[in-house]
Design a protein around this motif. Structure first.
Motif, mmCIF file in Angstrom:
data_model
loop_
_atom_site.group_PDB
_atom_site.id
_atom_site.type_symbol
_atom_site.label_atom_id
_atom_site.label_comp_id
_atom_site.label_asym_id
_atom_site.label_seq_id
_atom_site.Cartn_x
_atom_site.Cartn_y
_atom_site.Cartn_z
ATOM 1 N N GLU A 318 0.883 -1.104 0.032
ATOM 2 C CA GLU A 318 0.063 0.127 0.238
ATOM 3 C C GLU A 318 0.849 1.096 -0.131
ATOM 4 N N ARG A 319 0.715 2.190 -0.837
ATOM 5 C CA ARG A 319 1.137 3.493 -0.885
ATOM 6 C C ARG A 319 0.662 4.217 -0.016
ATOM 7 N N ALA A 320 1.597 4.932 1.142
ATOM 8 C CA ALA A 320 0.984 5.503 2.389
ATOM 9 C C ALA A 320 1.538 7.127 2.246
ATOM 10 N N HIS A 321 2.227 7.311 1.200
ATOM 11 C CA HIS A 321 2.945 8.648 1.014
ATOM 12 C C HIS A 321 1.791 9.966 1.177
ATOM 13 N N SER A 327 3.177 11.733 7.509
ATOM 14 C CA SER A 327 3.788 11.422 6.525
ATOM 15 C C SER A 327 3.980 12.557 5.453
ATOM 16 N N GLY A 328 4.498 12.677 4.252
ATOM 17 C CA GLY A 328 4.843 13.669 3.148
ATOM 18 C C GLY A 328 5.619 14.682 3.740
ATOM 19 N N GLY A 329 6.532 14.360 4.392
ATOM 20 C CA GLY A 329 7.672 15.239 4.517
ATOM 21 C C GLY A 329 7.664 15.920 5.855
ATOM 22 N N LEU A 330 6.760 16.003 6.711
ATOM 23 C CA LEU A 330 6.494 16.605 8.014
ATOM 24 C C LEU A 330 7.572 16.067 9.105
ATOM 25 N N ARG A 343 4.832 3.138 6.478
ATOM 26 C CA ARG A 343 4.662 1.994 5.922
ATOM 27 C C ARG A 343 3.627 1.014 6.638
ATOM 28 N N ILE A 344 2.578 0.350 5.773
ATOM 29 C CA ILE A 344 1.546 -0.402 6.252
ATOM 30 C C ILE A 344 2.032 -1.744 6.573
ATOM 31 N N ILE A 355 8.965 4.915 9.314
ATOM 32 C CA ILE A 355 10.448 4.567 9.094
ATOM 33 C C ILE A 355 11.058 5.684 8.217
ATOM 34 N N CYS A 356 12.407 5.740 8.291
ATOM 35 C CA CYS A 356 13.193 6.607 7.487
ATOM 36 C C CYS A 356 13.293 6.030 6.091
#
Length: 544
Positions: A318-321, A327-330, A343-344, A355-356
């Motif tokens: 699954e894409r969780a970005h 998520s998304g850079g915060l 990450r799911i 995760i990094c």
């Protein structure tokens, strides 16, 4: 008249001396024009965009700052060298002129010495035509540039930037040819050899990172290093096989990006039948046999993967970005400076975690093994934000940022009156026999001070804010933010970015969390000051 200056140049002139730049010459011409008019120019009201296309408006920093200051009443007139400096989009340029006119700001063209007025049909018509001709000129330049790039491709010259595995060697003015860089080419061949032998993209990236092999240019703001996607791009690049392709994408502006796009500028795909192709054996790094073995291996792997997904034995991750709160850079990795990603259930029986992304995507570039449970981490951060960034203490700090300096108009007027009286008395003393050469310098000094005060008195005055009303509005907003942060995760992500910058978060041995993040106070105050001028009967809770 308090005046501002705006200058712009489309092409980058970073390698040109400051005094020779087009934007500098535009400003110098505007200074001379303003001086001849006897107007006033504050250095803070000189706005410049160097190397920015006239087709862009939203992403032009100098232009946006100029428009914000115009709305704040910082100046009364704007001087530009030519209308095309304001923009090269007919519709948007006219919109900007109308916005400035609505604010009572006169726009002057220093090259002609004329005001760009919109008050009559006779004045609007030539301005509209000029704005449309400026856009037509931009469109024509794009067409000519595209044709020139096609010719460069056909003649074997470089039509893009540097590519890993090659050096760009200058050949005369404005031309360059690619030459194979043997050190980088050896890395490209190694990647193909390993892929042909069955190594996966992630495995190859980890090996190169472990050896410290320099990677292609890193994405701005991201840690450098090889990733699985970089390896894939190397294996798919036709240039390494001696095939040069030009014209797969092109720049696009506004409506060209599609009716749903909110961007001003981007790249769009060009139909394959319009691509230009040519074979150049001198640029071939990978021989045909090796390339064929790599393609066969990758096709076999893709076929088996698709079959496993189709029969249910495989799992599409699954894409969780951008889907979760942080998520998304915060959320920033304290080890490498990269972003955490959601990450799911990445490991069987495990919870969803942050995760990094550098450690996962660029193996060997980051040693951070933190896996922060999403639910608990979101709750910790929301609690911290509510307690600190949206707490009572911080609200008082925000209110302290508001300018509550008393209006100086009365004191300025009193000082001006005193100086005028002094000037009158000095002139009368000359008539009574005092030597003029002794009185003259004092009179001139007083007159200069009166002129300075006149300029200060002409500056727009903003009404002093009502702190109690502002506090009530701010508390109301914070209350609504707290509820939204808890109840609407998607909206919470947007609001969270208005309160704090990227967070660096550490797990603590006691199970808690330690975080660091810049708190953006000005954003929390944004839009509140206008409340002091609200109509009678305004209720703070009614503010949207």
């Amino acid at each position: 008249m308090i005046t501002a200056v705006y200058s712009r140049k489309s092409t980058d002139q970073s390698d040109v001396a400051s005094d020779a730049k087009s934007v500098t010459r535009q400003v110098d011409g505007a200074r001379a024009f303003i001086a001849a008019k006897g107007w006033t120019l504050d250095e803070a009201h000189i706005y410049t965009d160097d190397g920015v296309s006239g087709a862009l408006f939203v992403t032009r920093p100098g232009y946006q700052r100029m428009m914000r200051d115009a709305e704040a009443g910082a100046f009364e007139a704007l001087v530009i060298y030519d209308l095309d400096r304001l923009g090269r989009d007919g519709h948007k340029t006219m919109t900007a002129l109308h916005d400035l006119a609505d604010l009572g700001i006169a726009v002057w063209d220093s090259s002609t010495g004329r005001q760009i007025a919109l008050d009559t049909f006779e004045n609007r018509l030539p301005t509209i035509l000029k704005a449309e001709f400026d856009q037509q000129y931009k469109d024509q330049i794009r067409k000519v540039t595209t044709d020139a790039m096609y010719r460069k491709h056909e003649q074997g010259y470089v039509t893009g930037g540097k590519v890993f595995g090659y050096d760009n060697e200058r050949i005369g003015k404005g031309h360059a040819e690619r030459r194979i860089n043997e050190a980088e080419a050896a890395i490209v061949r190694e990647i193909y050899e390993r892929a042909a032998s069955g190594d996966g993209n992630r495995q190859i990236a980890a090996l190169l990172n472990k050896r410290g092999v320099p990677s292609p240019r890193a994405q701005q703001g991201r840690p450098s290093g090889w990733s699985a996607s970089t390896i894939r791009a190397v294996l798919e690049r036709p240039l390494y096989r001696g095939e040069v392709i030009y014209g797969r994408t092109k720049k696009a502006y506004g409506r060209e990006l599609g009716k749903r796009s909110t961007r001003e500028k981007g790249m769009i795909a060009v139909p394959e039948e319009r691509w230009l192709r040519r074979d150049d054996p001198a640029l071939r790094i990978v021989d045909e046999d090796l390339a064929r073995r790599v393609d066969a291996r990758r096709l076999d792997r893709r076929t088996r993967y698709q079959a496993s997904v189709a029969n249910g034995s495989g799992r599409v991750p699954e894409r969780a970005h951008g889907k979760y709160l942080l998520s998304g850079g915060l959320l920033i990795c304290p080890t490498c400076g990269g972003h955490f990603e959601a990450r799911i259930a990445p490991w069987k029986g495990q919870a969803n975690v942050y995760i990094c992304s550098t450690r996962r995507r660029k193996p060997g570039c980051c040693t951070n093994t933190l896996a922060l449970p999403i639910a608990e981490t979101d709750e910790d951060v929301l609690g911290i934000v509510e307690g600190e960034a949206l707490g009572t203490r911080y609200l008082e700090e925000l209110l302290a940022l508001v300018d509550t300096t008393p209006d100086q108009t009365a004191s300025l007027e009193a000082e001006r009156a005193r100086l005028q009286t002094a000037i009158t008395n000095l002139v009368e003393s000359v008539a009574k026999g005092m030597p003029a050469e002794a009185i003259g310098p004092v009179v001139r000094a007083h007159q200069a001070e009166v002129a300075r005060l006149d300029v200060e008195l002409r500056r727009p005055r903003t009404e002093r804010p009502n702190i109690e009303q502002l506090r009530a509005a701010l508390e109301q907003r914070v209350t609504s933010w707290k509820a939204i942060l808890r109840g609407e995760p998607k909206v919470a992500r947007l609001l969270l970015r208005k309160v704090v910058g990227p967070l660096t978060l550490w797990d603590q041995p006691d199970g808690g969390a330690r975080w660091e993040a810049p708190i953006q106070a000005d954003n929390l105050l944004d839009g509140l000051v206008h409340l002091v001028a609200s109509p009678p009967g305004f209720e703070p809770g009614s503010w949207p």
